[in-house]
Design a protein around this motif. Structure first.
Motif, PDB file in Angstrom:
ATOM      1  N   GLU A  97      77.549 -11.928 -88.667  1.00 52.31           N
ATOM      2  CA  GLU A  97      76.443 -11.517 -88.106  1.00 52.31           C
ATOM      3  C   GLU A  97      75.372 -12.813 -87.578  1.00 52.31           C
ATOM      4  N   LYS A 126      64.813  -6.711 -79.162  1.00 52.69           N
ATOM      5  CA  LYS A 126      63.463  -7.133 -80.153  1.00 52.69           C
ATOM      6  C   LYS A 126      62.887  -8.200 -79.591  1.00 52.69           C
ATOM      7  N   VAL A 264      69.821  -7.405 -79.791  1.00 46.78           N
ATOM      8  CA  VAL A 264      70.110  -7.595 -81.343  1.00 46.78           C
ATOM      9  C   VAL A 264      71.547  -7.487 -81.488  1.00 46.78           C
ATOM     10  N   ASP A 405      65.534 -15.755 -86.643  1.00 44.55           N
ATOM     11  CA  ASP A 405      65.891 -15.301 -87.947  1.00 44.55           C
ATOM     12  C   ASP A 405      65.961 -13.657 -87.860  1.00 44.55           C
ATOM     13  N   ASP A 406      66.370 -13.374 -88.826  1.00 45.50           N
ATOM     14  CA  ASP A 406      66.600 -11.903 -89.078  1.00 45.50           C
ATOM     15  C   ASP A 406      65.836 -11.382 -90.466  1.00 45.50           C
ATOM     16  N   GLY A 407      65.183 -12.249 -90.943  1.00 44.07           N
ATOM     17  CA  GLY A 407      64.664 -12.001 -92.294  1.00 44.07           C
ATOM     18  C   GLY A 407      64.457 -12.843 -93.231  1.00 44.07           C
ATOM     19  N   ARG A 410      67.884 -13.932 -95.378  1.00 44.57           N
ATOM     20  CA  ARG A 410      68.999 -14.332 -94.767  1.00 44.57           C
ATOM     21  C   ARG A 410      69.335 -15.469 -94.036  1.00 44.57           C
ATOM     22  N   ALA A 412      69.960 -18.208 -90.850  1.00 42.67           N
ATOM     23  CA  ALA A 412      69.298 -18.115 -89.768  1.00 42.67           C
ATOM     24  C   ALA A 412      69.848 -19.132 -88.639  1.00 42.67           C
TER      25      ALA A 412
END
Length: 563
Positions: A97, A126, A264, A405-407, A410, A412
């Motif tokens: 991912e 996004k 995304v 980043d996705d959070g 997680r 990145a």
């Protein structure tokens, strides 16, 4: 003004985005696609007829998808991989991912025809973390060894606001910005054409840099220098300074420089999902048919020769030596391929179109991404309260560095460098690891207390589009005096204007569009070519939903003398 450094003229408060991507051909492609009557039909006697579609990028896949829905049988040829410059890659040994966008990575709301297909296949978008955008926690501008931290433009020194004001004044005084922006938002076609006709005739021979120099607002060399290094919207634009100012005006008029969004999971999903999609409304073919099923899962290989044969048909030879002949074909690759990689008959196009392709100017572009263990840049300094690292614009080799980043918990990705033209060519001789080392050294001078290397968890991935054999550049950018050439290529789909023995092969792709470098241009020219193929087979649009060719004479691009 929070989204750019410095921004273009402030946008209006209207909630609806501009939906005509470019003043040259003010046609509402989004309305055309959304109309319940569909975009056209062909006689039943032509159902199942094969049409070659050369190139499996976004333009080729959109064209093939719409031809299939009409009942034709598109035969897609692709030299590399479906997606073209919508290329999303992973990192060896890392979470699948975790991805990097090697080509298109940010899309403006004004790309409304593109958005039609994004919605169609169920993709999410996004906000993209451009400099000083709301999606970006902070931005660092580093010029001549001096760094400035900012969350909004008001945090930067006064000189940056002065440069922003100079750009606003330059656009207003030299290009009727507010008037054109309002006309485009209101779809006031007569006013758009009136303004643009005067500007094309006045500015076709002018460079971007010359346009700045002609403005009293940019009398200061220092202001021009800062503007070139920091730019507006997406970063520095000095690599565009030699290009036609008309190219830049197309961007700012349509707000293509602002409010960008990313897809995304990666932009390549769009053409891949269209390849696999089974349309709910389809003619001739049974429900459950997709482009993939028509091709047994794989497109045909690279095209090596194109020539005309008896009956004004298009004969295609591919890399396996297979030869097939078609009554119509669409070419969506970059036009230079027709000059070098593909053996072509001169009879394929009129001589003026060959000249236009030969004069096409392509921009180079390079990127390098690294995967990291987490978005460490969000760590706050206990003394200053600032993030450890920011989206960075600099005059150093890296030029633009983006943090993705996705959070917080997680892995990145950092785009260590995104460069164009001469800045891109500086990277060309270097290996991926050599590029990374130089980039880390440059960023280490901006962030001496940050050890980026210790967070890297995989090998870098990189691209130089000028070195890609099936592209030879990132995207078209007209030089001064090239308007006539671009007009010939864009209007090529109107083949009743061509000699009878030069018809049947249609050009498409973003370098044929007025807005090269944007996926919207790939979609629009694909739809133009589909209209052309439909017409060639005796088809037509519904009277309530005229296509781009049906209204061409009312909105045709400005024709300059001696074109």
């Amino acid at each position: 003004m929070t989204s750019t450094v410095p921004n273009a003229v402030q946008h209006t408060d209207a909630t609806e985005p501009i939906t005509m991507f470019g003043p040259d051909f003010p046609y509402a492609y989004d309305d055309f696609l959304a109309h319940p009557a569909g975009i056209g039909q062909i006689p039943a006697t032509e159902h199942g007829t094969e049409v070659a579609v050369i190139g499996g990028g976004l333009s080729g896949i959109v064209a093939a998808y719409e031809l299939m829905k009409m009942g034709l049988r598109p035969v897609v040829y692709e030299a590399d991989q479906i997606g073209g410059r919508l290329r999303t890659v992973g990192f060896d040994g890392c979470d699948p991912e975790l991805t990097a966008e090697m080509g298109a990575m940010r899309f403006p709301p004004s790309s409304t025809a593109l958005q039609h297909y994004i919605d169609l296949v169920g993709l999410e978008t996004k906000p993209f973390p451009n400099p000083l955008s709301p999606a970006t926690p902070s931005t660092v501008v580093d010029l001549k060894g001096e760094s400035h931290y900012a969350r909004t433009i008001d945090d930067l020194p006064q000189v940056y606001r002065d440069v922003m004001d100079a750009w606003n004044r330059c656009l207003e005084e030299g290009a009727d910005f507010s008037d054109m922006n309002r006309a485009m938002r209101e779809r006031d076609v007569p006013r758009i054409r009136e303004i643009w006709s005067e500007l094309v005739q006045k500015l076709d021979n002018q460079t971007f840099y010359g346009f700045l120099c002609d403005s009293d607002a940019f009398k200061s060399f220092r202001h021009r220098e800062i503007f070139g290094q920091v730019g507006f919207g997406t970063g520095g634009w000095d690599t565009d300074f030699p290009n036609s100012i008309l190219e830049i005006l197309r961007v700012v008029y349509t707000e293509a420089d602002d409010h960008h969004r990313g897809i995304v999971g990666g932009s390549q999903q769009l053409p891949l999902r269209l390849w696999d999609r089974e349309p709910r409304k389809i003619v001739h073919w049974p429900l459950g048919t997709s482009l993939s099923s028509l091709h047994d899962g794989e497109p045909r290989p690279a095209v090596t020769r194109l020539n005309r044969t008896a009956g004004n048909r298009i004969t295609v030879t591919d890399a396996t030596g297979d030869i097939r002949t078609y009554p119509a074909a669409i070419f969506t690759g970059q036009s230079w391929l027709l000059l070098s990689k593909i053996d072509c008959d001169d009879a394929l196009f009129p001589i003026d179109h060959w000249t236009a392709m030969e004069r096409t100017h392509y921009m180079e572009s390079s990127k390098l991404f690294v995967p990291v263990d987490r978005p460490f840049w969000l760590d706050k300094d206990g003394t200053t309260g600032r993030e450890a690292m920011s989206m960075t614009l600099t005059d150093r080799m890296t030029r633009g560095t983006y943090l993705l980043d996705d959070g917080p918990d997680r892995p990145a990705v950092i785009c260590l460098s995104y460069t164009w033209c001469d800045d891109s060519l500086k990277w060309l001789p270097l290996s991926p690891n050599e590029r990374m080392d130089v980039m880390l050294k440059s960023l280490g001078e901006i962030y001496p207390d940050v050890d980026i290397r210790k967070h890297i968890i995989g090998n870098p991935v990189t691209v130089s589009w000028e070195n890609e054999p099936w592209f030879m550049g990132a995207f078209k950018a007209n030089l001064p005096g090239h308007y006539r050439y671009q007009r010939r290529l864009f209007t090529h789909f109107m083949q009743d204007r061509l000699p009878a023995d030069r018809r049947g092969l249609f050009l498409a792709g973003d370098d044929i569009s007025w807005t090269a470098g944007w996926a919207e241009g790939a979609v629009q020219t694909a739809l133009n070519a589909v209209w052309g193929v439909m017409t060639r087979f005796g088809g037509a649009t519904d009277a309530t939903n005229p296509g781009p060719g049906d209204v061409f004479d009312d909105i045709a691009p400005v024709e300059l003398p001696e074109d």
